[in-house]
Design a protein around this motif. Structure first.
Motif, mmCIF file in Angstrom:
data_model
loop_
_atom_site.group_PDB
_atom_site.id
_atom_site.type_symbol
_atom_site.label_atom_id
_atom_site.label_comp_id
_atom_site.label_asym_id
_atom_site.label_seq_id
_atom_site.Cartn_x
_atom_site.Cartn_y
_atom_site.Cartn_z
ATOM 1 N N PHE A 21 4.532 8.953 -10.579
ATOM 2 C CA PHE A 21 4.036 9.058 -11.944
ATOM 3 C C PHE A 21 3.203 10.318 -12.159
ATOM 4 C CE2 PHE A 21 4.815 4.368 -12.325
ATOM 5 C CZ PHE A 21 5.720 4.478 -13.375
ATOM 6 N N THR A 22 2.486 10.767 -11.154
ATOM 7 C CA THR A 22 1.745 12.024 -11.263
ATOM 8 C C THR A 22 2.712 13.190 -11.456
ATOM 9 O OG1 THR A 22 -0.031 11.148 -9.873
ATOM 10 C CG2 THR A 22 0.107 13.546 -10.094
ATOM 11 N N ALA A 44 2.572 1.552 -3.414
ATOM 12 C CA ALA A 44 1.632 1.960 -4.450
ATOM 13 C C ALA A 44 1.360 3.456 -4.382
ATOM 14 C CB ALA A 44 0.326 1.173 -4.322
ATOM 15 N N THR A 45 1.235 3.993 -3.188
ATOM 16 C CA THR A 45 1.009 5.430 -3.025
ATOM 17 C C THR A 45 2.209 6.219 -3.511
ATOM 18 O OG1 THR A 45 -0.391 4.983 -1.101
ATOM 19 C CG2 THR A 45 0.409 7.222 -1.365
ATOM 20 N N ASP A 46 3.401 5.765 -3.164
ATOM 21 C CA ASP A 46 4.619 6.455 -3.600
ATOM 22 C C ASP A 46 4.784 6.404 -5.113
ATOM 23 O OD1 ASP A 46 5.168 7.037 -0.982
ATOM 24 O OD2 ASP A 46 6.670 5.458 -0.737
ATOM 25 N N THR A 88 0.835 -1.207 0.000
ATOM 26 C CA THR A 88 0.000 0.000 0.000
ATOM 27 C C THR A 88 0.866 1.251 0.000
ATOM 28 O OG1 THR A 88 -1.706 -1.189 1.224
ATOM 29 C CG2 THR A 88 -1.829 1.204 1.244
ATOM 30 N N SER A 137 2.382 6.040 -7.352
ATOM 31 C CA SER A 137 1.337 6.884 -7.932
ATOM 32 C C SER A 137 1.740 8.349 -7.898
ATOM 33 C CB SER A 137 0.024 6.685 -7.171
ATOM 34 O OG SER A 137 -0.965 7.555 -7.657
ATOM 35 N N THR A 138 2.291 8.783 -6.791
ATOM 36 C CA THR A 138 2.761 10.172 -6.669
ATOM 37 C C THR A 138 3.899 10.442 -7.643
ATOM 38 O OG1 THR A 138 2.137 10.173 -4.330
ATOM 39 C CG2 THR A 138 3.657 11.890 -5.054
#
Length: 58
Positions: free
Chosen positions: A46-47, A39-41, A36, A43-44
């Motif tokens: 790639f954003t 995945a958050t890291d 988890t 996602s950030t």
């Protein structure tokens, strides 16, 4: 009958199975927490990359 009860009381295979089960559950929880967070890291990351790329597009 008495020997059966004594043998049952001395049997530790059930306790070992429970220990292995608890260990597996603990490892599973650790994997879920790590996945988890990762995945958050990601996602950030790639954003941020998408934002930088769209800002430099001509």
């Amino acid at each position: 009958m008495k020997t059966l009860l004594v043998r049952f009381a001395n049997n530790e295979s059930g306790a070992t199975a429970i220990e292995y089960g608890l260990l597996a559950a603990l490892v599973g929880c650790g994997i879920i927490v790590a996945a988890t967070t990762l995945a958050t890291d990601i996602s950030t990351l790639f954003t941020n990359i998408g934002t930088k790329l769209s800002g430099t597009a001509v």
